[in-house]
Design a protein around this motif. Structure first.
Motif, PDB file in Angstrom:
ATOM      1  N   ILE B  87      90.983 -11.732  39.693  1.00 51.84           N
ATOM      2  CA  ILE B  87      90.439 -10.392  39.853  1.00 51.84           C
ATOM      3  C   ILE B  87      91.445  -9.627  40.479  1.00 51.84           C
ATOM      4  N   LYS B  88      92.256  -9.971  41.401  1.00 49.57           N
ATOM      5  CA  LYS B  88      93.223  -8.998  42.050  1.00 49.57           C
ATOM      6  C   LYS B  88      94.321  -8.836  40.915  1.00 49.57           C
ATOM      7  N   GLU B  89      94.609  -9.674  39.971  1.00 50.59           N
ATOM      8  CA  GLU B  89      95.542  -9.358  38.731  1.00 50.59           C
ATOM      9  C   GLU B  89      95.048  -8.663  37.759  1.00 50.59           C
ATOM     10  N   LYS B  90      93.712  -8.783  37.434  1.00 51.51           N
ATOM     11  CA  LYS B  90      93.249  -8.369  36.152  1.00 51.51           C
ATOM     12  C   LYS B  90      92.511  -7.229  36.428  1.00 51.51           C
ATOM     13  N   CYS B  91      91.892  -6.983  37.470  1.00 53.84           N
ATOM     14  CA  CYS B  91      90.829  -5.891  37.930  1.00 53.84           C
ATOM     15  C   CYS B  91      91.024  -5.574  39.346  1.00 53.84           C
ATOM     16  N   PRO B  92      92.075  -5.037  39.516  1.00 53.91           N
ATOM     17  CA  PRO B  92      92.572  -4.833  40.998  1.00 53.91           C
ATOM     18  C   PRO B  92      91.604  -3.813  41.458  1.00 53.91           C
ATOM     19  N   LEU B  93      91.047  -2.765  40.665  1.00 52.15           N
ATOM     20  CA  LEU B  93      90.023  -1.724  41.332  1.00 52.15           C
ATOM     21  C   LEU B  93      89.024  -2.210  42.126  1.00 52.15           C
ATOM     22  N   LEU B  94      88.490  -3.239  41.551  1.00 55.71           N
ATOM     23  CA  LEU B  94      87.363  -4.029  41.968  1.00 55.71           C
ATOM     24  C   LEU B  94      87.513  -4.502  43.416  1.00 55.71           C
ATOM     25  N   ILE B  95      88.838  -5.158  43.525  1.00 53.78           N
ATOM     26  CA  ILE B  95      89.207  -5.731  45.048  1.00 53.78           C
ATOM     27  C   ILE B  95      89.279  -4.555  46.105  1.00 53.78           C
ATOM     28  N   ASP B  96      89.937  -3.576  45.524  1.00 55.43           N
ATOM     29  CA  ASP B  96      89.900  -2.081  46.398  1.00 55.43           C
ATOM     30  C   ASP B  96      88.708  -1.986  46.819  1.00 55.43           C
ATOM     31  N   ALA B  97      87.931  -1.718  46.121  1.00 54.10           N
ATOM     32  CA  ALA B  97      86.364  -1.310  46.257  1.00 54.10           C
ATOM     33  C   ALA B  97      85.656  -2.308  46.912  1.00 54.10           C
ATOM     34  N   VAL B 181     100.485   2.396  34.950  1.00 57.01           N
ATOM     35  CA  VAL B 181      98.978   2.589  35.281  1.00 57.01           C
ATOM     36  C   VAL B 181      98.575   2.490  36.718  1.00 57.01           C
ATOM     37  N   GLY B 182      97.640   3.143  37.107  1.00 54.34           N
ATOM     38  CA  GLY B 182      97.265   3.283  38.575  1.00 54.34           C
ATOM     39  C   GLY B 182      95.850   3.485  38.670  1.00 54.34           C
ATOM     40  N   HIS B 183      95.523   2.963  39.810  1.00 54.88           N
ATOM     41  CA  HIS B 183      94.149   3.250  40.128  1.00 54.88           C
ATOM     42  C   HIS B 183      93.835   3.365  41.489  1.00 54.88           C
ATOM     43  N   SER B 184      92.650   4.228  41.722  1.00 56.04           N
ATOM     44  CA  SER B 184      92.308   4.339  43.352  1.00 56.04           C
ATOM     45  C   SER B 184      90.910   4.352  43.416  1.00 56.04           C
ATOM     46  N   PHE B 185      90.500   3.944  44.632  1.00 50.10           N
ATOM     47  CA  PHE B 185      89.173   3.936  45.032  1.00 50.10           C
ATOM     48  C   PHE B 185      88.954   4.395  46.447  1.00 50.10           C
ATOM     49  N   VAL B 186      88.222   5.600  46.499  1.00 55.93           N
ATOM     50  CA  VAL B 186      88.170   6.314  47.772  1.00 55.93           C
ATOM     51  C   VAL B 186      86.634   6.709  48.272  1.00 55.93           C
ATOM     52  N   TYR B 269      77.273  19.536  51.797  1.00 56.78           N
ATOM     53  CA  TYR B 269      78.378  18.690  52.111  1.00 56.78           C
ATOM     54  C   TYR B 269      79.072  17.701  51.325  1.00 56.78           C
ATOM     55  N   ARG B 270      78.054  16.917  50.724  1.00 53.60           N
ATOM     56  CA  ARG B 270      78.277  15.838  49.634  1.00 53.60           C
ATOM     57  C   ARG B 270      78.927  16.401  48.634  1.00 53.60           C
ATOM     58  N   ARG B 271      78.370  17.569  48.028  1.00 49.56           N
ATOM     59  CA  ARG B 271      78.917  17.964  46.757  1.00 49.56           C
ATOM     60  C   ARG B 271      80.256  18.628  46.913  1.00 49.56           C
ATOM     61  N   GLU B 272      80.490  19.258  48.166  1.00 47.91           N
ATOM     62  CA  GLU B 272      81.949  19.607  48.399  1.00 47.91           C
ATOM     63  C   GLU B 272      82.777  18.507  48.512  1.00 47.91           C
ATOM     64  N   LEU B 273      82.335  17.474  49.343  1.00 51.40           N
ATOM     65  CA  LEU B 273      83.237  16.161  49.579  1.00 51.40           C
ATOM     66  C   LEU B 273      83.547  15.509  48.275  1.00 51.40           C
ATOM     67  N   ILE B 274      82.692  15.478  47.419  1.00 50.82           N
ATOM     68  CA  ILE B 274      82.790  14.460  46.159  1.00 50.82           C
ATOM     69  C   ILE B 274      84.037  15.199  45.357  1.00 50.82           C
ATOM     70  N   GLY B 275      84.144  16.467  45.261  1.00 46.59           N
ATOM     71  CA  GLY B 275      85.302  17.280  44.379  1.00 46.59           C
ATOM     72  C   GLY B 275      86.566  16.785  44.997  1.00 46.59           C
ATOM     73  N   THR B 276      86.632  16.957  46.416  1.00 41.91           N
ATOM     74  CA  THR B 276      87.763  16.639  47.029  1.00 41.91           C
ATOM     75  C   THR B 276      88.140  15.027  46.795  1.00 41.91           C
ATOM     76  N   LEU B 277      87.200  14.215  47.181  1.00 41.33           N
ATOM     77  CA  LEU B 277      87.459  12.529  46.868  1.00 41.33           C
ATOM     78  C   LEU B 277      87.967  12.401  45.464  1.00 41.33           C
ATOM     79  N   LEU B 278      87.326  12.985  44.300  1.00 40.29           N
ATOM     80  CA  LEU B 278      87.920  12.644  43.099  1.00 40.29           C
ATOM     81  C   LEU B 278      89.278  13.147  42.953  1.00 40.29           C
ATOM     82  N   LYS B 279      89.413  14.382  43.587  1.00 43.88           N
ATOM     83  CA  LYS B 279      90.989  14.976  43.377  1.00 43.88           C
ATOM     84  C   LYS B 279      92.130  13.962  44.047  1.00 43.88           C
ATOM     85  N   ARG B 280      91.346  13.372  45.238  1.00 46.12           N
ATOM     86  CA  ARG B 280      92.475  12.439  45.864  1.00 46.12           C
ATOM     87  C   ARG B 280      92.621  11.231  45.156  1.00 46.12           C
ATOM     88  N   ALA B 281      91.423  10.661  44.593  1.00 48.06           N
ATOM     89  CA  ALA B 281      91.656   9.460  43.676  1.00 48.06           C
ATOM     90  C   ALA B 281      92.573   9.379  42.448  1.00 48.06           C
TER      91      ALA B 281
END
Lengths: 157, 297
Positions: B87-97, B181-186, B269-281
């Motif tokens: 999974i680390k090799e083929k699906c690293p987003l899952l490991i991060d999450a 190729v890059g991925h991110s989970f925040v 707060y969550r509405r505001e937060l999610i925009g920022t988080l997706l931007k960071r991701a």
């Protein structure tokens, strides 16, 4: 109510009992086996006071039915000290570093850290903090717990 | 804080479990790791007459590579996914999450199928499955079906799973390997290991000019179900990101979610937060895509 027969190994001894399936593992240990070192705090998996080792892995005793431990090997805090009451190195480090105040959370921390220090003999401070993040200490004595882990893993404090 | 009485059944095969489910469909619950269900039973929010413990079904514990996806048996525990080199090799987003799922003690018991079947919109795995457009294999005595997250997750803690059905396998598509190729989970939670207030995941592929050629974006914790931010995915295609574009994406993300407020954070707060988080991701995924290119090049 139909009872179910389970047999398992607890702290090196084979145990067999007929129990109600709804009995939680923590209550089984405390009330059937009188191993009261495993503490019951929140009973919904938040506080970590009931942490025990199931087949060598730290798990929450309150989030498991005793019947699910059929055939398993369980270690509780009672397994740590020697027969003569001699503290093991992790327990000794807790006393040396004043890592317990009221002591309610201590069995859970010890069992969590038993697995952790075995798997990670040379952890960073960050890793130690991450490792204990699932255990709550309401006396808030976390800094001294981190210190004890450093001591037992032979790190300068 | 003790479960009420129930009758305990412990099948040792999928077929046996499905037969029980068919028979006791009216008033039964499936348990394996129990990390979500036992609190519910302890608080007597659920008082099933039958509890079907599937944890002894060995045939549902596996991680293997299939044609284009990683198949994970429903009874595979989080810790086994966390330690999987495949999974680390083929699906690293899952490991991060997965590192964000509860604490070690929870991950030692909790199963992948359980997390998906519980359908908690603030859980990490449903969000990853949604981001990558994975699939869920569901079985009953009569048939087996494969459904996507968009059809499976219906609303808070409610899935399309019928009372006679069992989650058998979760399929995570293999992520594109190699350069650019890059991925991110925040995630933002009140304390590490707590339920996420908001989570965002991004997978970005760049072409050789550095323009975005593929984007997969999804969010969790801010909507009754995990949500793909399709409009944002489309906006990114063929572009280089700029601060203005990211701001636009953050705003449109905040607009398309429907969070609930609670003690830990208001809906606004969550509405505001999610925009920022997706931007960071998105930013982190792009940065990692460039790192990937440097490594290869």
């Amino acid at each position: 109510m139909d009872k179910v027969n389970i047999s398992l190994n607890v702290n090196g001894e084979k145990v067999e009992r007929d129990i109600e399936p709804r009995l939680l593992l923590t209550d089984f240990l405390r009330e059937e086996l009188f191993l009261t070192g495993t503490h019951v705090g929140c009973e919904h998996g938040v506080c970590g006071a009931c942490t025990i080792l199931l087949n060598g892995e730290a798990v929450r005793g309150c989030l498991m039915l005793a019947v699910q431990a059929d055939g398993a090997t369980i270690e509780t805090v009672e397994s740590l000290a020697g027969e003569d009451g001699q503290l093991n190195p992790l327990q000794q480090a807790f006393t040396d570093c004043h890592s317990l105040q009221c002591g309610f959370c201590t069995p859970g921390f010890l069992m969590t850290l038993t697995q952790f220090t075995k798997e990670n003999p040379n952890p960073t401070e960050e890793e130690i903090r991450e490792a204990i993040s699932g255990n709550l200490c309401r006396c808030t004595g976390y800094a001294n717990i981190v210190k004890a882990v450093k001591q037992v893993t032979h790190q300068t404090v | 804080m003790k479960p009420s009485k129930f009758k305990y059944l412990k099948p040792s095969s999928v077929n046996e479990a499905l037969t029980y489910l068919e028979e006791y469909a009216d008033d039964c619950k499936i348990i394996s790791g129990g990390q979500s269900l036992i609190p519910v039973l302890n608080m007597r929010l659920s008082t099933p007459e039958f509890l079907i413990d599937v944890s002894g079904i060995k045939e549902l514990n596996y991680i293997r590579e299939e044609d284009g996806y990683i198949a994970i048996g429903a009874l595979t525990r989080h810790v086994e996914v966390e330690n999987s080199l495949l999974i680390k090799e083929k699906c690293p987003l899952l490991i991060d999450a997965i590192k964000w799922v509860g604490h070690k003690q929870i991950r030692n018991r909790g199963t992948i199928g359980g997390s998906i079947a519980h359908g908690d919109p603030s859980a990490e795995l449903p969000c990853v499955l949604t981001t990558l457009r994975g699939e869920i294999v569901i079985a009953s005595v009569d048939e087996e079906e494969v459904v996507g997250p968009e059809d499976f997750f219906l609303t808070y803690l409610l899935t399309s799973l019928q009372t006679n059905q069992l989650v058998k396998e979760i399929r995570f598509p293999i992520m594109t390997q190699g350069e650019r190729v890059g991925h991110s989970f925040v995630e933002v939670a009140r304390r590490h290991g707590d339920f996420g207030l908001a989570i965002a995941a991004a997978v970005i592929e760049l072409d050789n000019q550095g323009l975005i050629q593929k984007a997969q974006l999804a969010v969790g914790g801010v909507n009754p179900v995990p949500l793909i931010i399709e409009e944002a995915e489309e906006l990114l295609i063929g572009k280089k990101v700029t601060e203005a574009l990211l701001k636009e994406i953050a705003e449109l993300t905040s607009e398309c979610v429907d969070p609930e407020g609670d003690l830990h954070g208001s809906a606004d707060y969550r509405r505001e937060l999610i925009g920022t988080l997706l931007k960071r991701a998105i930013e982190e995924a792009i940065a990692r895509a460039w790192e990937g290119e440097e490594k290869v090049g």
